[in-house]
Design a protein around this motif. Sequence first.
Motif, mmCIF file in Angstrom:
data_model
loop_
_atom_site.group_PDB
_atom_site.id
_atom_site.type_symbol
_atom_site.label_atom_id
_atom_site.label_comp_id
_atom_site.label_asym_id
_atom_site.label_seq_id
_atom_site.Cartn_x
_atom_site.Cartn_y
_atom_site.Cartn_z
ATOM 1 N N ALA A 156 -22.822 7.041 -14.164
ATOM 2 C CA ALA A 156 -22.493 8.072 -15.141
ATOM 3 C C ALA A 156 -22.395 9.441 -14.479
ATOM 4 O O ALA A 156 -21.561 10.264 -14.835
ATOM 5 N N LEU A 157 -23.266 9.691 -13.523
ATOM 6 C CA LEU A 157 -23.282 10.991 -12.873
ATOM 7 C C LEU A 157 -23.234 10.791 -11.371
ATOM 8 O O LEU A 157 -24.049 10.075 -10.807
ATOM 9 N N VAL A 158 -22.279 11.432 -10.706
ATOM 10 C CA VAL A 158 -22.176 11.347 -9.257
ATOM 11 C C VAL A 158 -21.886 12.723 -8.704
ATOM 12 O O VAL A 158 -21.378 13.598 -9.395
ATOM 13 N N ALA A 159 -22.183 12.902 -7.442
ATOM 14 C CA ALA A 159 -21.932 14.187 -6.812
ATOM 15 C C ALA A 159 -20.460 14.339 -6.496
ATOM 16 O O ALA A 159 -19.767 13.359 -6.261
ATOM 17 N N PRO A 160 -19.910 15.563 -6.501
ATOM 18 C CA PRO A 160 -18.503 15.769 -6.161
ATOM 19 C C PRO A 160 -18.197 15.256 -4.763
ATOM 20 O O PRO A 160 -19.010 15.369 -3.852
ATOM 21 N N ALA A 161 -17.021 14.686 -4.609
ATOM 22 C CA ALA A 161 -16.605 14.200 -3.295
ATOM 23 C C ALA A 161 -16.055 15.352 -2.471
ATOM 24 O O ALA A 161 -15.571 16.345 -2.999
ATOM 25 N N SER A 162 -16.095 15.197 -1.162
ATOM 26 C CA SER A 162 -15.533 16.209 -0.272
ATOM 27 C C SER A 162 -14.919 15.517 0.922
ATOM 28 O O SER A 162 -15.161 14.338 1.175
ATOM 29 N N ALA A 163 -14.098 16.276 1.688
ATOM 30 C CA ALA A 163 -13.429 15.703 2.853
ATOM 31 C C ALA A 163 -14.420 15.312 3.930
ATOM 32 O O ALA A 163 -14.089 14.542 4.828
ATOM 33 N N GLN A 164 -15.662 15.857 3.873
ATOM 34 C CA GLN A 164 -16.651 15.528 4.888
ATOM 35 C C GLN A 164 -17.274 14.148 4.674
ATOM 36 O O GLN A 164 -17.930 13.624 5.551
ATOM 37 N N GLN A 165 -17.104 13.601 3.498
ATOM 38 C CA GLN A 165 -17.626 12.263 3.275
ATOM 39 C C GLN A 165 -16.890 11.277 4.180
ATOM 40 O O GLN A 165 -15.718 11.427 4.455
ATOM 41 N N SER A 166 -17.589 10.258 4.606
ATOM 42 C CA SER A 166 -17.034 9.334 5.578
ATOM 43 C C SER A 166 -16.314 8.201 4.852
ATOM 44 O O SER A 166 -16.940 7.277 4.331
ATOM 45 N N VAL A 167 -14.980 8.304 4.818
ATOM 46 C CA VAL A 167 -14.146 7.304 4.156
ATOM 47 C C VAL A 167 -13.356 6.547 5.217
ATOM 48 O O VAL A 167 -12.875 7.144 6.184
ATOM 49 N N ARG A 168 -13.212 5.251 5.028
ATOM 50 C CA ARG A 168 -12.488 4.439 5.998
ATOM 51 C C ARG A 168 -11.629 3.437 5.235
ATOM 52 O O ARG A 168 -12.066 2.846 4.245
ATOM 53 N N LEU A 169 -10.400 3.234 5.726
ATOM 54 C CA LEU A 169 -9.502 2.289 5.072
ATOM 55 C C LEU A 169 -9.115 1.180 6.031
ATOM 56 O O LEU A 169 -8.792 1.437 7.197
ATOM 57 N N GLN A 170 -9.156 -0.052 5.522
ATOM 58 C CA GLN A 170 -8.645 -1.195 6.265
ATOM 59 C C GLN A 170 -7.392 -1.720 5.577
ATOM 60 O O GLN A 170 -7.263 -1.656 4.352
ATOM 61 N N TYR A 171 -6.484 -2.252 6.393
ATOM 62 C CA TYR A 171 -5.170 -2.703 5.911
ATOM 63 C C TYR A 171 -4.858 -4.066 6.501
ATOM 64 O O TYR A 171 -5.237 -4.385 7.633
ATOM 65 N N ARG A 172 -4.142 -4.860 5.725
ATOM 66 C CA ARG A 172 -3.499 -6.084 6.206
ATOM 67 C C ARG A 172 -2.283 -6.306 5.319
ATOM 68 O O ARG A 172 -2.100 -5.627 4.307
ATOM 69 N N THR A 173 -1.424 -7.248 5.709
ATOM 70 C CA THR A 173 -0.283 -7.588 4.862
ATOM 71 C C THR A 173 -0.204 -9.093 4.697
ATOM 72 O O THR A 173 -0.543 -9.841 5.620
ATOM 73 N N SER A 174 0.228 -9.531 3.520
ATOM 74 C CA SER A 174 0.476 -10.960 3.306
ATOM 75 C C SER A 174 1.960 -11.273 3.358
ATOM 76 O O SER A 174 2.378 -12.392 3.084
ATOM 77 N N ALA A 175 2.780 -10.255 3.730
ATOM 78 C CA ALA A 175 4.225 -10.454 3.926
ATOM 79 C C ALA A 175 4.609 -9.762 5.232
ATOM 80 O O ALA A 175 5.163 -8.658 5.235
ATOM 81 N N PRO A 176 4.321 -10.389 6.385
ATOM 82 C CA PRO A 176 4.457 -9.710 7.676
ATOM 83 C C PRO A 176 5.864 -9.627 8.236
ATOM 84 O O PRO A 176 6.073 -9.009 9.272
ATOM 85 N N GLY A 177 6.848 -10.217 7.588
ATOM 86 C CA GLY A 177 8.192 -10.220 8.141
ATOM 87 C C GLY A 177 8.809 -8.842 8.226
ATOM 88 O O GLY A 177 8.495 -7.945 7.428
ATOM 89 N N ALA A 178 9.722 -8.661 9.192
ATOM 90 C CA ALA A 178 10.389 -7.367 9.348
ATOM 91 C C ALA A 178 11.218 -7.016 8.120
ATOM 92 O O ALA A 178 11.321 -5.853 7.730
ATOM 93 N N SER A 179 11.834 -8.029 7.486
ATOM 94 C CA SER A 179 12.569 -7.850 6.235
ATOM 95 C C SER A 179 11.885 -8.677 5.163
ATOM 96 O O SER A 179 11.344 -9.754 5.439
ATOM 97 N N THR A 180 11.926 -8.196 3.934
ATOM 98 C CA THR A 180 11.202 -8.872 2.875
ATOM 99 C C THR A 180 11.792 -8.530 1.517
ATOM 100 O O THR A 180 12.473 -7.504 1.360
ATOM 101 N N ALA A 181 11.546 -9.371 0.531
ATOM 102 C CA ALA A 181 11.904 -9.050 -0.852
ATOM 103 C C ALA A 181 10.805 -8.246 -1.519
ATOM 104 O O ALA A 181 11.059 -7.504 -2.477
#
Length: 453
Positions: free
Chosen positions: A22-47
Amino acid sequence: MYRNIGKVVLSLALPLVLVVVALVAPASAQQSVRLQYRTSAPGASTAQAEPWFQLFNDGTTTIPLNQVKIRYYLTGTETYRFACSWAVVGCSTVTGQFVRQSGADQYLEVGFASGALAPGANTGDMQLRFYRADWQTFTQSDDYSYGPNTAYTNWDKVTVHVNGQLAWGRPNGTEPTPTPTPTPTVPPTGSAGVLFDDFTYSGSSDPLLAQRGWTVRSSSGGPGVPGATWSPSAVSFPGGLLTLDSTTNGTAAGTVQTELSTANRKFFEGTYAARVRFSDAPASGPDGEHVVQTFFTITPLRYNLDPDYGELDFEYLPNGGWGEPSNILYTTSWETYQADPWQAVNTHTEERASFAGWHDLVIQVSGGRIKYYVDGRLFADHGDIYYPETPMWIMFNQWFIDLQGATGTRTYRQQVDWLYHSKNEVVPPADVTARVASLRAAGTSFTDTVPNP
């Protein structure tokens, strides 16, 4: 009502690590955020490009997700559409829109309507996808954010903004201020109107039909046998049962098909239900025709591969058809199609068995999912891009896929006892039948409080 099946199945169970507070502190750019990525359609061309993300909070402060924007950078000026296939945080909370940059660049901006990410937690899988509005194949290998990796890895070519400040990744091209999160589709929470009809009419010419928002079809065209007639005189209501009698003598000129439809396209999210009698054998004449008996909702196709088209079908084929040798029940959810040359974008579930007799059919449309029930049993669960985008008509029809050339006239019969719809409310199948019984006990043969669009 057209067929060329493409099936997508997504089934994945992950522990829920999203923490809502219900209550959280404001976020800031100093917070440590990390994103991971993958794809399930790895082809160079795709629909369809299929970027999947996991967002991590490696810091010490809870991050409100409505302050987070994820940007995936593209090359090209094509028009794309976004879809969430599945997400631990719930696709109903995930938003996506495309933002033009200078030149031939743009980015997909993913946001969140609600939720929070606790320290040390991650969102789990967010299985996202996007595709061209005209459904043409495109090259994704020249997109800045694209990578062919099919296993999750830290990925700084996708950026994360928190509270308007860059918190992860290396941007590409111009970076305007992150745009406001679009208003998401709110899952239905309560009835906003009810349609109930037990089909107490004197016949297809009864003026009450039009007064109550029904149209008995007489116009030519598909689906079904080219040149067949759609005849109001073959639609009747004996004993309060909507009765569709479709007939053929093996020729197009001697083929009569039947349809009853709501006149207004005012039905979208909520619960649709009907008690329908399917039949395996004709009411008269020799058997063997490829006939389709239906209960469905539909949006008109304005042009080939119209992305706003939608259709949710129950279709019973007592004698098979479309390559099936015998009786089969389909539930099919449509994104769009093209008639010539044929191209279908849909998903379906089927059971190869006889469904002759009376059945309670229910479709629940809510929160990005379409659930089909037969006699209280969950028959199919669809979603992703197949979720409807626009209001629909409700229809019943019975038509022939083709003609088998047998001699003699044969008549197939489909009947409907009642129709029930509750707008913006998910009603369990057992509650549907209880509500119908209550309406009938009160002497209600018809009510419609669903507002017109």
